[in-house]
Design a protein around this motif. Structure first.
Motif, short mmCIF file in Angstrom:
data_model
loop_
_atom_site.label_atom_id
_atom_site.label_comp_id
_atom_site.label_asym_id
_atom_site.label_seq_id
_atom_site.Cartn_x
_atom_site.Cartn_y
_atom_site.Cartn_z
N ALA A 170 -8.28 -1.39 -20.52
CA ALA A 170 -8.12 -2.82 -20.24
C ALA A 170 -7.37 -3.01 -18.91
O ALA A 170 -6.43 -2.29 -18.60
N VAL A 171 -7.82 -3.99 -18.14
CA VAL A 171 -7.15 -4.37 -16.90
C VAL A 171 -6.00 -5.32 -17.25
O VAL A 171 -6.19 -6.34 -17.92
N LYS A 172 -4.80 -4.98 -16.79
CA LYS A 172 -3.61 -5.78 -17.08
C LYS A 172 -3.23 -6.64 -15.87
O LYS A 172 -3.66 -6.38 -14.75
N SER A 173 -2.39 -7.59 -16.12
CA SER A 173 -1.94 -8.48 -15.04
C SER A 173 -0.94 -7.77 -14.14
O SER A 173 0.08 -7.24 -14.61
N VAL A 174 -1.22 -7.76 -12.84
CA VAL A 174 -0.33 -7.10 -11.89
C VAL A 174 1.00 -7.82 -11.78
O VAL A 174 2.02 -7.22 -11.44
N THR A 175 1.01 -9.12 -12.08
CA THR A 175 2.23 -9.91 -11.94
C THR A 175 3.28 -9.55 -12.98
O THR A 175 4.46 -9.83 -12.80
N GLU A 176 2.87 -8.90 -14.08
CA GLU A 176 3.80 -8.59 -15.17
C GLU A 176 4.16 -7.11 -15.24
O GLU A 176 4.86 -6.70 -16.18
N PHE A 177 3.71 -6.33 -14.27
CA PHE A 177 3.90 -4.88 -14.37
C PHE A 177 5.23 -4.44 -13.78
O PHE A 177 5.68 -4.95 -12.74
N ASP A 178 5.88 -3.47 -14.44
CA ASP A 178 7.15 -2.90 -13.98
C ASP A 178 6.87 -1.61 -13.21
O ASP A 178 6.60 -0.56 -13.81
N PHE A 179 6.91 -1.66 -11.89
CA PHE A 179 6.57 -0.49 -11.07
C PHE A 179 7.64 0.59 -11.10
O PHE A 179 7.39 1.73 -10.70
N SER A 180 8.82 0.27 -11.59
CA SER A 180 9.87 1.29 -11.65
C SER A 180 9.57 2.38 -12.67
O SER A 180 10.21 3.44 -12.67
N ALA A 181 8.55 2.16 -13.50
CA ALA A 181 8.23 3.12 -14.55
C ALA A 181 7.31 4.24 -14.07
O ALA A 181 7.07 5.20 -14.81
N PRO A 217 1.68 -8.50 -1.69
CA PRO A 217 3.07 -8.54 -2.17
C PRO A 217 3.36 -7.54 -3.30
O PRO A 217 4.47 -7.01 -3.40
N PHE A 218 2.35 -7.24 -4.12
CA PHE A 218 2.57 -6.31 -5.23
C PHE A 218 2.63 -4.87 -4.73
O PHE A 218 3.37 -4.04 -5.28
N ALA A 219 1.87 -4.56 -3.68
CA ALA A 219 1.97 -3.22 -3.08
C ALA A 219 3.35 -3.04 -2.45
O ALA A 219 3.97 -1.97 -2.59
N ARG A 220 3.83 -4.07 -1.79
CA ARG A 220 5.18 -4.00 -1.21
C ARG A 220 6.24 -3.87 -2.32
O ARG A 220 7.22 -3.13 -2.18
N GLN A 221 6.02 -4.59 -3.41
CA GLN A 221 6.95 -4.51 -4.54
C GLN A 221 6.99 -3.09 -5.11
O GLN A 221 8.07 -2.57 -5.43
N ALA A 222 5.83 -2.45 -5.19
CA ALA A 222 5.78 -1.08 -5.70
C ALA A 222 6.53 -0.13 -4.79
O ALA A 222 7.27 0.76 -5.25
N ALA A 223 6.36 -0.30 -3.47
CA ALA A 223 7.06 0.57 -2.52
C ALA A 223 8.56 0.37 -2.61
O ALA A 223 9.34 1.33 -2.57
N THR A 224 8.99 -0.87 -2.75
CA THR A 224 10.41 -1.17 -2.88
C THR A 224 11.00 -0.55 -4.15
O THR A 224 12.16 -0.14 -4.18
N ALA A 225 10.17 -0.44 -5.20
CA ALA A 225 10.61 0.14 -6.46
C ALA A 225 10.67 1.67 -6.41
O ALA A 225 11.06 2.31 -7.39
N GLY A 226 10.28 2.26 -5.26
CA GLY A 226 10.37 3.70 -5.09
C GLY A 226 9.08 4.45 -5.33
O GLY A 226 9.08 5.69 -5.37
N CYS A 227 7.97 3.73 -5.44
CA CYS A 227 6.68 4.39 -5.65
C CYS A 227 6.10 4.90 -4.33
O CYS A 227 6.35 4.34 -3.27
N PHE A 228 5.33 5.99 -4.43
CA PHE A 228 4.41 6.32 -3.36
C PHE A 228 3.24 5.35 -3.48
O PHE A 228 2.59 5.29 -4.54
N VAL A 229 2.94 4.60 -2.44
CA VAL A 229 1.81 3.68 -2.45
C VAL A 229 0.78 4.20 -1.46
O VAL A 229 1.05 4.29 -0.26
#
Length: 338
Positions: free
Chosen positions: A55-66, A80-92
């Motif tokens: 299932a495709v989930k809503s990107v607005t509700e996802f916790d990238f820190s996980a 903005p969500f890609a930037r949010q993921a990078a800020t959370a410490g993800c490799f994007v």
């Protein structure tokens, strides 16, 4: 690669996202938990992956820190969500290279994988434009042998470079014209069906478009040749998938066509469709569409330059240029940095 890794795909329901899913499965990428993220009407859709439908989930509700790894296939509204993921410490890993202008590192897995060390602490890694990906893979062995001095290239870009909207506009216009109905232009400034647009995007400095300047920058960065002469023309043609490039290069040393053929034949992922008579004619429809290969043909001497060589290349811009390079980069990240 033996350890499975949890990852997310932003923009999973668009053409690039769907190609990412196919390639992750085909290349047996070590996926742990896979999060498919999108927005709008795509949320709730189910996409196939390894004999399941996720299932495709809503990107607005996802916790990238996980998670640690995000593949970004989204369009501008999802930046903005890609930037949010990078800020959370993800490799994007940005499949479309949209974030390259914001400091992302442009990488082609077969050309400059060492550049990934710059993002070793987390951050954005950008897949360059599809034209630059295919061209850099082809040019690198030629440069390593004879030294590149000048690259003149005409890129004929498929409408899928403009996302689903570009694909739908070409399909709609084609159907209407075949039924003698008027057409509308929304994505493109002119009719694209049965037509060729001599430029892609607005004009910028010296009459070149942003796409053309981007190709100049990316080739110089990828090949580590800051002074390389690059003379690009980027056009749009009525083809759904598969960018074509007519390439003319000048080298420091002599590079005979037969030597170029031998060099390219050794490169994994390049399909040589050529012979001594220059009859090789790979096309986007019959060869490149839905293929992981870069097809090269029509290798011949430049009649006007002593150390000049001409060639033709074609590759699926979505599957090979965007999604394919994105997954190859992710494989290196998992192997060496995660």
């Amino acid at each position: 690669m033996t350890t499975n890794i949890d990852l997310a795909i932003i923009g999973a329901a668009n053409a690039t996202g769907e190609a990412l899913l196919e390639i992750l499965e085909q290349r047996d990428f070590p996926v742990g938990k896979l999060h498919l993220l999108d927005a709008g009407e795509s949320v709730g859709a189910r996409l196939p992956f390894r004999e399941r439908r996720l299932a495709v989930k809503s990107v607005t509700e996802f916790d990238f820190s996980a998670i640690r790894l995000v593949l970004f296939a989204g369009e501008d509204d999802m930046l903005p969500f890609a930037r949010q993921a990078a800020t959370a410490g993800c490799f994007v890993v940005d499949a479309g290279g949209t974030l390259a202008s914001e400091g992302g590192t442009p990488v082609v897995a077969e050309v400059n994988p060492e550049a990934l060390a710059e993002a070793a602490g987390g951050g954005v890694v950008a897949t360059p434009s599809a034209s630059a990906v295919a061209l850099a893979v082809v040019l690198k062995p030629l440069h390593d042998n004879a030294g590149l001095r000048q690259v003149d290239v005409v890129s004929l870009q498929a409408v899928s470079a403009f996302g689903k909207a570009g694909i739908e506009e070409l399909a709609s216009q084609t159907a209407k014209l075949l039924n003698a109905l008027p057409v509308e232009n929304k994505v493109f400034s002119r009719q694209i069906a049965f037509n060729i647009l001599p430029r892609s995007g607005a004009l910028e400095e010296e009459g070149h478009t942003g796409d053309e300047w981007r190709l100049v920058r990316e080739l110089r960065q990828l090949l580590a040749l800051p002074d390389l002469g690059v003379n690009p023309t980027v056009t749009v043609v009525p083809v759904f998938f598969g960018h074509c490039e007519a390439v003319h290069i000048e080298t420091d040393g002599e590079l005979a066509p037969e030597v170029a053929r031998e060099l390219l034949a050794r490169v994994d992922g390049i399909e040589l469709a050529d012979d001594d008579g220059g009859e090789g004619m790979p096309t986007p429809v019959t060869d490149a569409a839905n293929s992981d290969a870069i097809f090269v043909g029509r290798i011949r001497r430049d009649v006007g330059r002593a150390n000049g060589l001409n060639l033709w290349l074609v590759a699926d811009n979505v599957r090979r240029g965007a999604a394919g390079n994105c997954v190859r980069i992710a494989e290196i990240l998992v192997r060496d940095y995660l």
